[in-house]
Write an enzyme that holds these catalytic residues in place. Sequence first.
Site, mmCIF file in Angstrom:
data_model
loop_
_atom_site.group_PDB
_atom_site.id
_atom_site.type_symbol
_atom_site.label_atom_id
_atom_site.label_comp_id
_atom_site.label_asym_id
_atom_site.label_seq_id
_atom_site.Cartn_x
_atom_site.Cartn_y
_atom_site.Cartn_z
ATOM 1 N N SER A 94 0.847 -1.196 0.000
ATOM 2 C CA SER A 94 0.000 0.000 0.000
ATOM 3 C C SER A 94 0.878 1.240 0.000
ATOM 4 C CB SER A 94 -0.894 0.011 1.240
ATOM 5 O OG SER A 94 -1.489 1.290 1.379
ATOM 6 N N HIS B 221 -1.406 -1.453 -4.164
ATOM 7 C CA HIS B 221 -2.647 -1.019 -3.525
ATOM 8 C C HIS B 221 -2.617 0.495 -3.355
ATOM 9 C CE1 HIS B 221 -6.177 -1.714 -0.926
ATOM 10 N NE2 HIS B 221 -5.692 -0.758 -0.147
ATOM 11 N N ASP C 281 -4.704 3.738 -1.963
ATOM 12 C CA ASP C 281 -5.793 4.170 -1.084
ATOM 13 C C ASP C 281 -6.271 5.567 -1.460
ATOM 14 O OD1 ASP C 281 -6.074 2.012 0.845
ATOM 15 O OD2 ASP C 281 -4.017 2.490 1.420
ATOM 16 N N MET D 74 -8.712 8.525 -0.362
ATOM 17 C CA MET D 74 -9.486 9.028 0.792
ATOM 18 C C MET D 74 -9.950 10.449 0.520
ATOM 19 S SD MET D 74 -6.912 7.798 3.756
ATOM 20 C CE MET D 74 -6.384 6.086 3.924
ATOM 21 N N HIS E 277 -8.462 1.332 -3.896
ATOM 22 C CA HIS E 277 -9.383 1.200 -2.762
ATOM 23 C C HIS E 277 -10.028 2.566 -2.502
ATOM 24 C CE1 HIS E 277 -9.602 0.357 1.898
ATOM 25 N NE2 HIS E 277 -10.794 0.551 1.366
ATOM 26 N N MET F 134 -12.109 5.047 -0.622
ATOM 27 C CA MET F 134 -12.718 5.356 0.680
ATOM 28 C C MET F 134 -13.317 6.745 0.535
ATOM 29 S SD MET F 134 -9.686 3.857 3.051
ATOM 30 C CE MET F 134 -8.537 3.803 1.687
ATOM 31 N N MET G 202 -11.857 -5.379 5.670
ATOM 32 C CA MET G 202 -10.968 -4.450 6.377
ATOM 33 C C MET G 202 -10.613 -5.055 7.734
ATOM 34 S SD MET G 202 -10.285 -1.903 4.423
ATOM 35 C CE MET G 202 -9.302 -1.004 5.627
ATOM 36 N N ASP H 236 -6.867 -6.057 4.563
ATOM 37 C CA ASP H 236 -6.186 -4.757 4.524
ATOM 38 C C ASP H 236 -6.161 -4.154 5.922
ATOM 39 O OD1 ASP H 236 -5.198 -2.248 3.888
ATOM 40 O OD2 ASP H 236 -6.937 -1.626 2.694
HETATM 41 C C1 DX5 Z 1 -6.203 1.998 5.657
HETATM 42 C C2 DX5 Z 1 -5.786 1.607 4.280
HETATM 43 C C3 DX5 Z 1 -4.687 0.613 4.196
HETATM 44 C C4 DX5 Z 1 -3.381 1.039 4.830
HETATM 45 C C5 DX5 Z 1 -2.818 -0.197 5.481
HETATM 46 O O1 DX5 Z 1 -7.369 2.727 5.565
HETATM 47 O O2 DX5 Z 1 -6.884 1.063 3.576
HETATM 48 O O3 DX5 Z 1 -4.479 0.186 2.864
HETATM 49 O O4 DX5 Z 1 -2.450 1.568 3.927
HETATM 50 O O5 DX5 Z 1 -1.734 0.166 6.239
HETATM 51 P P1 DX5 Z 1 -1.020 -0.823 7.271
HETATM 52 O O6 DX5 Z 1 -0.569 -2.026 6.504
HETATM 53 O O7 DX5 Z 1 0.080 -0.002 7.806
HETATM 54 O O8 DX5 Z 1 -2.058 -1.186 8.316
HETATM 55 ZN ZN ZN Z 2 -6.513 0.139 1.601
#
Ligand code: DX5
Ligand code: ZN
Length: 216
Positions: free
Chosen positions: A6, A31, A33, A35, A64, A66, A135, A173
Amino acid sequence: MIIAPSILSANINNLEEDIQKIEKSEAQYLHIDIMDGHFVPNLSFGPNIVQSLRKISTKVFDVHLMVENPDEWIEKFATAGADVIGVHYESSPHIYRTLTEIKKLGKQAEIVINPATPIGVIEEVLPIVDQVLVMTVNPGFGGQAFIENMLDKIAKLDDMKKKFGYQFKIEVDGGINEKTIQKCKKSGANIAVAGSYIFAGDIEDRVKKLNDVIED
Ligand code: DX5
Ligand code: ZN
């Protein structure tokens, strides 16, 4: 099992160098993210970042989302170079339509559920999805601790998958490291996202370490 670094935990001051290290690693996915500061209390990357990364990475882009109103974003991320687009069950009352639209765009569709969301509510979309992301932390930040209760959820989902002959992959994740990845694999997970664990050390070496422990 597929490893998905990620980039939330990558060195943003030198992102290209980290991406090149991931390219050389055994990881199959990248991956990313997304947000929006509303669905989760944090902001991260937009479609332009995905488009730029697409020029320097050959990995499967696992995007992903969010965000609130995911329908407003799926086409933009599809055009930017996403291969898999994950949308949260909790982000839209019309998630079946959103997932169908992702498929129409020629991308793999993924349903994502928060730790507090039970599997029962996604039963009706399981026949049409390519991936289900369970999650294992509350979304929004890297570096949080793995929620052990989620192992039961993964196992239940895997049972359902076998019972009905579904083909989707199960992704996890949050809080993934050498220990938690083994538990997830035992419970039935097929893809593991890892951020802080991979980027806190030598990237290639950390990906290899995760691969090694799940091969044992
Ligand atoms: C959290 C993200 C993850 C995050 C995971 O909202 O969706 O993808 O990057 O990070 P670690 O592996 O550090 O928990
Ligand atoms: Zn994620």
